[in-house]
Design a protein around this motif. Structure first.
Motif, short mmCIF file in Angstrom:
data_model
loop_
_atom_site.label_atom_id
_atom_site.label_comp_id
_atom_site.label_asym_id
_atom_site.label_seq_id
_atom_site.Cartn_x
_atom_site.Cartn_y
_atom_site.Cartn_z
N UNK A 1 1.09 -1.15 0.11
CA UNK A 1 0.07 -0.02 0.09
C UNK A 1 0.74 1.37 0.15
N UNK A 2 1.96 1.31 0.86
CA UNK A 2 2.85 2.40 0.85
C UNK A 2 3.46 2.77 -0.46
N UNK A 3 3.74 1.57 -1.27
CA UNK A 3 4.60 1.75 -2.50
C UNK A 3 3.42 2.33 -3.65
N UNK A 4 2.18 1.93 -3.46
CA UNK A 4 1.26 2.45 -4.39
C UNK A 4 0.72 3.93 -4.24
N UNK A 5 0.51 4.19 -2.92
CA UNK A 5 -0.05 5.52 -2.30
C UNK A 5 0.80 6.62 -3.05
N UNK A 6 -0.15 7.47 -3.58
CA UNK A 6 0.35 8.90 -4.52
C UNK A 6 0.99 8.42 -5.93
N UNK A 7 1.16 7.17 -6.27
CA UNK A 7 1.39 7.09 -7.75
C UNK A 7 0.33 7.81 -8.66
N UNK A 8 0.59 8.19 -9.93
CA UNK A 8 -0.08 8.92 -10.78
C UNK A 8 -1.35 8.25 -11.06
N UNK A 9 -1.47 6.89 -11.19
CA UNK A 9 -2.74 6.32 -11.55
C UNK A 9 -3.27 5.46 -10.48
N UNK A 10 -2.71 5.77 -9.37
CA UNK A 10 -3.39 4.94 -8.08
C UNK A 10 -4.56 5.84 -7.63
N UNK A 11 -5.52 5.07 -7.01
CA UNK A 11 -6.74 5.96 -6.50
C UNK A 11 -6.55 6.96 -5.44
N UNK A 12 -7.06 7.87 -5.36
CA UNK A 12 -6.97 9.05 -4.38
C UNK A 12 -8.04 9.26 -3.47
N UNK A 13 -7.80 9.91 -2.36
CA UNK A 13 -9.11 10.15 -1.28
C UNK A 13 -10.05 8.97 -0.95
N UNK A 14 -11.29 9.17 -0.97
CA UNK A 14 -12.21 8.22 -0.60
C UNK A 14 -11.86 6.79 -1.23
N UNK A 15 -11.71 7.13 -2.75
CA UNK A 15 -11.38 5.91 -3.54
C UNK A 15 -10.13 4.93 -3.07
N UNK A 16 -9.07 5.88 -2.60
CA UNK A 16 -7.88 5.18 -2.07
C UNK A 16 -8.53 4.34 -0.85
N UNK A 17 -9.07 5.08 0.25
CA UNK A 17 -9.66 4.30 1.39
C UNK A 17 -10.31 2.83 1.00
N UNK A 18 -11.26 3.10 0.03
CA UNK A 18 -12.20 1.94 -0.60
C UNK A 18 -11.16 0.77 -0.93
N UNK A 19 -10.39 1.27 -1.88
CA UNK A 19 -9.48 0.26 -2.38
C UNK A 19 -8.66 -0.46 -1.53
N UNK A 20 -8.02 0.08 -0.37
CA UNK A 20 -7.33 -0.55 0.77
C UNK A 20 -8.09 -1.30 1.39
N UNK A 21 -9.26 -0.75 1.67
CA UNK A 21 -10.03 -1.95 2.36
C UNK A 21 -10.32 -3.18 1.56
N UNK A 22 -10.56 -3.14 0.31
CA UNK A 22 -10.73 -4.30 -0.53
C UNK A 22 -9.31 -5.07 -0.82
N UNK A 23 -8.21 -4.46 -0.54
CA UNK A 23 -6.83 -5.17 -0.92
C UNK A 23 -6.55 -5.97 0.36
N UNK A 24 -7.16 -5.47 1.32
CA UNK A 24 -6.96 -6.17 2.97
C UNK A 24 -7.55 -7.48 2.86
N UNK A 25 -8.62 -7.72 1.93
CA UNK A 25 -9.07 -9.04 1.97
C UNK A 25 -8.36 -9.86 1.00
N UNK A 26 -7.18 -9.67 0.33
CA UNK A 26 -6.62 -10.20 -0.62
C UNK A 26 -5.40 -11.06 -0.05
N UNK A 27 -6.02 -12.10 0.74
CA UNK A 27 -4.92 -13.21 1.05
C UNK A 27 -5.37 -14.56 1.20
N UNK A 28 -4.52 -15.39 1.03
CA UNK A 28 -5.11 -17.08 1.20
C UNK A 28 -5.68 -17.32 2.65
N UNK A 29 -6.70 -17.78 2.59
CA UNK A 29 -7.49 -18.08 3.79
C UNK A 29 -7.05 -19.32 4.42
#
Lengths: 469, 201
Positions: free
Chosen positions: A244-272
């Motif tokens: 997340x730290x690497x992606x944050x602020x990159x030109x085509x990474x989401x910003x603002x509220x979309x960033x928050x929503x994206x990170x929330x989704x990304x946190x579900x991406x792991x092997x159960x």
């Protein structure tokens, strides 16, 4: 309750746009990266069928494979005619079809697999494809990323989907800590040494374990980049705070509220917990040594402290292949790897052309000179990597040591541009393939990490970098 | 794409393992913007000397195999680069079928897009087919896609597996893109859903 899923299962399930009764799926593609060598025939196909690009906003093109890396490349005459035709074709196709484009003159130009993450096009949970087998690189972000052929490039351009069947799940766990002098490159080569170049065929690999978690994003990209050399189309690493730290602020990474929503989704991406893997390989981090390749397949890998193996020590068809490799490489069984003399050093490529790779090589080279007569070049993975390395003073260390400091491109990794080996010329390379003729007809390639390549540049032979630390 | 139904032809033996796509078509021939004309450079560095003369010992240079349409190969055929120039070069030379114990995934897929049939067989069958291929031009193998069989010159027949959808496309010479565009409604529905769920993509 649904069955536990692997990371691959989750990304796959989130991208099935259509499933036929026989299980054949249309997999939706979030990012399509395009370069000049494998795309001209695909765009031509679209023109002939009067088809537009389905999602130009998700399509990103950059010339990299055969662009010159010399400082005078703005002069088109530095390119051979056939290379210039391919680059001009991409210029025209990008304009005609309205896709995102970084031309040779743009400071953001570079190797497609370095530009994608750098610009924030590559994000966790996405599907990413490109007409290049090293697309596996983007798996470092927890994106399902793999190479495709030109017919599939055309298919994605026209439909933004691929016809696919799901692969199998393989887990590669690297436990514990790496020892000093051991890098991401040593991990990925050691894994290929353990599985063989077909060990991952039919699988998507998820790399996990403490040693993987400890890697930077750059290191994770190096690991995933070479999944294909183990036969796996794709390698994956679950995203975490580093991602997340690497992606944050990159030109085509989401910003603002979309960033928050994206990170929330990304946190579900792991092997159960309890998810099924069809194949598992576990290596201890502390058992991994700095390695080099001795032959003409990436599986021909050994710790630097070893000797060239005897062909008779292999089984089946590999006996003939190993003998052929020794003949091609001009090596004798039993020879110490550290006795192998080197003519050329190449630091760069989508495997090891990022800032961290240059820091590691510069740390070894600082205040030192390369061996007399050695030809050595550093080729940044992108114009932005080049700029950053100059700002950090790394470029000057390379130049003072005697390296050529080049412009961005694929360069001597596949030698489609003028950066090639002569017959018999032996190279310590940070790239990904040691195939016969890969770096130039008759050229001899030894794959290794940037620090190991830097050490070889100083001594003139394959060297255990740990002795220089 | 040309249909593939039944093929009877000469099979060339290439037992070397890990034949990669750099061997099949070296990078200097990737600078074309066309699909055709690559056959002359198929296996270029194994097939020709630096001066352009033929290397006599290379299988496809031997009189018996110059018109081969089938290759029987060692394991992990087509590994390495995703270059579709590899199947284009094979096809342009006249190869319509490759048989091995295993193929690299991307190459395997690329073959089907170009009317080439890659067949996976167990080691013991590949061994039989390899000896049959070693008999030279008088030994002709028959590949029957409809019935999924490979038959040697002396009549031994072996069944093979093939994905039903890929078989259908190959038998009928179908264009994938045309087939997918028939499902464009599903793609548009998916895109609308995703725009709502993951608008940052």
């Amino acid at each position: 309750m649904t069955a536990p899923k692997t990371l691959y299962d989750k990304i796959w399930d989130a991208h099935v746009a259509h499933e036929a009764e026989d299980g054949t799926c249309l997999l939706y593609i979030d990012r399509h990266l395009v370069h000049e060598v494998t795309s001209p025939q695909a765009f031509e196909g679209l023109r002939m069928a009067h088809r537009p690009v389905h999602a130009p906003d998700k399509t990103i093109a950059v010339p990299d494979h055969n662009v010159p890396t010399t400082l005078d490349r703005a002069n088109a005459a530095t390119m051979t005619e056939d290379s210039r035709i391919q680059v001009e074709a991409l210029d025209k196709n990008a304009k005609d079809f309205g896709i995102n484009y970084y031309p040779v003159s743009d400071v953001r130009q570079g190797i497609v697999h370095i530009v994608g993450p750098e610009q924030g096009w590559t994000l966790p949970g996405m599907t990413v494809v490109c007409g290049d087998s090293h697309t596996a690189t983007h798996g470092a972000f927890g994106a399902l990323a793999h190479g495709i052929g030109t017919s599939e490039v055309e298919h994605v351009l026209a439909t933004q989907t691929l016809i696919q069947r799901k692969g199998k799940n393989m887990k590669v766990e690297i436990t514990g800590k790496l020892r000093p002098g051991v890098t991401a490159k040593d991990i990925t080569l050691s894994v290929i040494g353990a599985t063989g170049t077909a060990g991952g065929t039919g699988y998507v690999i998820e790399y996990c374990g403490e040693a993987i978690r400890d890697l930077s994003m750059e290191g994770r990209m190096t690991v995933c980049n070479m999944a294909i050399e183990g036969g796996a189309r794709a390698g994956l690493i679950a995203p975490d705070e580093k991602t997340f730290a690497y992606c944050m602020g990159r030109p085509h990474a989401p910003k603002g509220a979309q960033w928050e929503a994206a990170v929330a989704y990304w946190k579900t991406l792991f092997t159960d917990e309890g998810a099924h893997f069809d194949k598992v390989l576990t290596l201890k981090g502390e058992d991994i040594a700095p390695v080099v390749t001795w032959g003409t397949s990436p599986e021909d890998v050994l710790p630097i402290t070893e000797v060239v193996p005897a062909p008779g020590s292999f089984k089946g068809g590999k006996v003939e292949a190993a003998q052929r490799a020794l003949d091609y490489m001009g090596l004798e069984a039993g020879q110490k790897l550290t006795d192998i003399k080197i003519d050329t050093v190449f630091i760069g490529s989508c495997t090891n052309g990022r800032i961290e790779d240059f820091r590691a090589a510069a740390a070894i080279l600082k205040g030192k000179k390369i061996k007399d007569g050695m030809r050595a070049m550093v080729v940044p993975g992108s114009g932005l990597v080049r700029a950053q390395a100059e700002e950090e003073g790394l470029a000057q260390i390379f130049i003072d040591a005697g390296f050529e400091w080049r412009l961005a491109g694929c360069s001597m990794c596949l030698a489609m541009n003028p950066d090639q080996l002569a017959p018999g010329e032996r190279c310590a390379a940070t790239s990904n393939r040691n195939f016969e003729g890969r770096q130039g007809r008759g050229g001899r390639t030894h794959l290794m990490s940037p620090a190991m390549a830097a050490a070889a540049a100083i001594t003139g032979h394959l060297t255990d970098v740990r002795e220089m630390m | 794409m040309d249909k593939f139904e039944k093929l009877t032809g000469i099979a060339a033996p290439m037992p070397l393992v890990n034949i990669d796509t750099d061997m099949i078509i070296p990078k200097q021939f990737l600078k074309t913007i066309k699909r055709s004309g690559l056959g002359v450079n198929l296996f270029d560095e194994m097939r020709y000397n630096q001066d352009g003369s033929e290397i006599e010992s290379f299988v496809l240079n031997k009189p018996a195999y110059r018109n081969a349409e089938i290759i029987v190969a060692g394991e992990n055929f087509g590994c390495g680069s995703s270059r579709e120039h590899a199947p284009w070069a094979l096809l342009d030379f006249g190869i319509r079928c490759v048989i091995s114990t295993s193929f690299a995934d991307i190459f395997f897929n690329n073959c089907f897009k170009n009317g080439i049939l890659p067949i996976v067989m167990p080691q013991e069958v590949v061994d039989v087919l390899m000896s049959d291929a070693n008999k030279g031009a008088n030994a002709r193998m028959t590949i029957d896609l409809e019935n999924q069989t490979v038959t040697t010159s002396d009549g031994q027949s072996f069944a093979f597996e093939v994905d039903a959808f890929k078989k259908h496309c190959l038998l009928n010479g179908l264009d994938d893109i045309g087939l997918t565009l028939e499902k464009v409604a599903s793609i548009k529905t998916y895109e609308a859903d995703m725009n709502a769920q993951r608008p940052w993509v």
